[in-house]
Enzyme design. Structure first.
Site, PDB file in Angstrom:
ATOM      1  CE1 TYR A 123      39.051 -25.067  26.969  1.00  0.00           C
ATOM      2  CE2 TYR A 123      39.808 -24.234  29.073  1.00  0.00           C
ATOM      3  CZ  TYR A 123      39.160 -24.955  28.363  1.00  0.00           C
ATOM      4  OH  TYR A 123      38.276 -26.213  29.363  1.00  0.00           O
ATOM      5  CE  LYS A 172      36.958 -37.012  17.422  1.00  0.00           C
ATOM      6  NZ  LYS A 172      37.320 -37.658  18.114  1.00  0.00           N
ATOM      7  CG  ASP A 205      36.854 -40.145  20.833  1.00  0.00           C
ATOM      8  OD1 ASP A 205      38.263 -39.608  20.421  1.00  0.00           O
ATOM      9  OD2 ASP A 205      36.097 -40.487  19.404  1.00  0.00           O
ATOM     10  CG  ASP A 229      39.496 -27.564  31.574  1.00  0.00           C
ATOM     11  OD1 ASP A 229      39.666 -27.795  32.709  1.00  0.00           O
ATOM     12  OD2 ASP A 229      39.097 -26.633  31.337  1.00  0.00           O
TER      13      ASP A 229
END
Ligand code: NAD
Length: 336
Positions: A123, A172, A205, A229
Site C-alpha cells: 500500500y 511470506k 496462506d 488487511d
C-alpha cells in the site's frame, strides 16, 4: 473537554457515526465533536476527497473518529483512508476480533488481536502502467527495517501490557525473500527482546487456513499491510462478520478510530447498518484517552443487547425487524 474530529463518511457512515456519538454521550464522558468532511461526499461537494481543512483540523486535534469512506474501484481518486494513514504516519492498525454471546458464528470464544503495518508494503502507493497501451502494470512493495521494527515492537508491547501470551509473526518470506524476509528477520530479533512472550511465525496462506480451522492456537498476530488487511476481515468473519469489527490507526501523535468495514452502499439509507463496529472503535478511543470504565460500560451494554437478540440489526439476527436507530436506543437504555 477532549476534542475529537468526527468524519461521518459515506454510505452508512453518517448513520453509524451519529449512533456512536449518541451512545458515547450517554456515558457522560465530556467530548467536543468537531465535524470534518472526507471521502466521496467531500469529493462531490468540494471537489477534494481529503480537503486541506480536514487534514489541518486532525493535525491540530490529534484524535479522530471516522466513518467509512467510499473509494472508487479501479479508477478515480486514491483511498483517503490510506492517505490519512500516510499523512499522519499512523503505522499501527490495531484490529481486535472478539466473540459476542448471541451472535451466530463458527466459534464462540474467539479473542484475537491483529497488528497490521499501516503505511508501507503493497500500500506504499508506488504503482503504474509500464507501457503506453496499459497492457502491463506494476506495484512496488516498500518494506523498511524501521517500519517492521516499530509495528512488531508495538505488538509485543501490547502483549506485555494486556497479559497476552503469544505473538505470531505472519509473512511470506519463502517467496518474497527481501520484503517479507526483512519483516520475519526483524520479527525474530524483536521477539528475543521479549522472552516473557511466546512467539512463532507462520506463512500467510497457512495462517489463513489455520485461523479458520483452529483459531484458538493464536493470540496476538502481527503482519504487513496487505496480509493484515485480508486477515483482519478473516478474523472478523470468525466472530460473525464485519458488523462487530473495530479498528484503530495509531501513530506517534495522532490516532484515528474506525470500523474495519466499508461504506456498505448496498444497505445505505435503509436503517439496516449495525453500529457495533464503529461503536467498539469509539470504545477503543475512550480507552486511548483514559476513560476505560466508560469504554467497558459501552462494550457491556452492546454485549447485553446482542445477547438478548431483540434489538439488533438483521446481520446479527435474520428475524430482526429493527434497525440502526432502535439498536442504538436499546444500547443507551442498557447504559442507563
Ligand atoms: P463493505 O465493508 O462496505 O461491505 C461488505 C458487506 O458487509 C456488504 O454486504 C455490507 O452490506 C456488509 N456490511 C458492512 N458493514 C456493515 C454494517 N455495519 N452492518 C451491516 N452490514 C454491513 O465492503 P465493500 O462493499 O467491499 O466496500 C464498499 C466501499 O467501502 C468501497 O468503496 C471501499 O473502498 C470502502 N471501504 C472503506 C473502508 C474504510 O473506510 N475504512 C474499509 C473498507 C472498504
Amino acid at each position: 473537554m477532549t476534542r475529537v474530529v468526527v468524519i461521518p463518511g459515506d454510505g452508512i457512515g453518517p448513520s453509524i457515526t451519529e449512533s456512536t456519538i449518541q451512545i458515547i454521550e450517554a456515558t457522560g464522558v465530556p467530548i467536543q465533536w468537531v465535524e470534518a468532511q472526507a471521502g466521496l461526499g467531500a469529493f462531490q461537494s468540494v471537489g477534494d476527497p481529503l480537503p486541506a481543512a480536514t487534514v489541518e483540523l486532525i493535525r491540530d486535534v490529534k484524535l479522530g473518529l471516522k466513518g467509512p469512506l467510499t473509494t472508487p474501484v479501479g479508477s478515480g481518486f486514491r483511498s483517503v483512508n490510506v492517505a490519512l494513514r500516510k499523512e499522519f504516519d499512523l503505522y499501527i492498525n490495531l484490529r481486535p476480533a472478539k466473540s459476542f454471546k448471541g451472535v451466530i458464528s463458527r466459534y464462540s470464544d474467539i479473542d484475537l488481536v491483529l497488528f497490521r503495518e499501516n503505511t508501507e508494503g503493497m500500500y506504499s502507493g508506488v504503482e503504474h502502467y509500464i507501457d503506453a497501451k496499459r497492457n502491463a502494470a506494476e506495484s512496488i512493495s516498500i518494506v523498511t527495517r524501521e517500519g517492521c521494527r516499530r509495528i512488531i515492537r508495538a505488538a509485543f508491547q501490547y502483549a506485555v501490557e494486556h497479559g497476552r501470551k503469544k505473538v505470531t509473526i505472519v509473512h511470506k518470506a519463502n517467496i518474497l525473500k527481501f520484503t517479507s524476509g526483512t519483516f520475519l528477520e526483524v520479527g525474530r530479533e524483536i521477539a528475543a527482546e521479549f522472552p516473557q512472550i511466546a512467539s512463532d511465525d507462520k506463512i500467510v496462506d497457512n495462517m489463513a487456513m489455520q485461523l479458520v480451522m483452529n483459531p484458538h492456537q493464536f493470540d496476538v498476530m502481527v503482519t504487513t499491510n496487505l496480509f493484515g488487511d485480508i486477515l483482519s476481515d478473516l478474523i472478523s468473519g470468525l466472530v460473525g462478520g464485519l458488523g462487530l469489527a473495530p479498528g484503530a490507526n495509531i501513530g506517534q501523535d495522532v490516532a484515528i478510530f474506525e470500523a474495519v468495514h466499508g461504506s456498505a452502499p448496498d444497505i445505505a439509507g435503509k436503517n439496516l447498518a449495525n453500529p457495533g463496529a464503529l461503536l467498539l472503535a469509539g470504545a477503543m478511543l475512550l480507552r486511548h484517552i483514559g476513560h476505560a470504565d466508560a469504554a467497558a460500560n459501552i462494550e457491556q451494554a452492546l454485549a447485553d443487547v446482542i445477547a438478548e437478540g431483540r434489538f439488533v440489526t438483521k446481520d446479527l439476527n435474520k428475524e430482526s425487524g429493527v434497525g440502526t436507530t432502535e439498536m442504538t436506543r436499546a444500547i443507551i437504555e442498557r447504559l442507563k
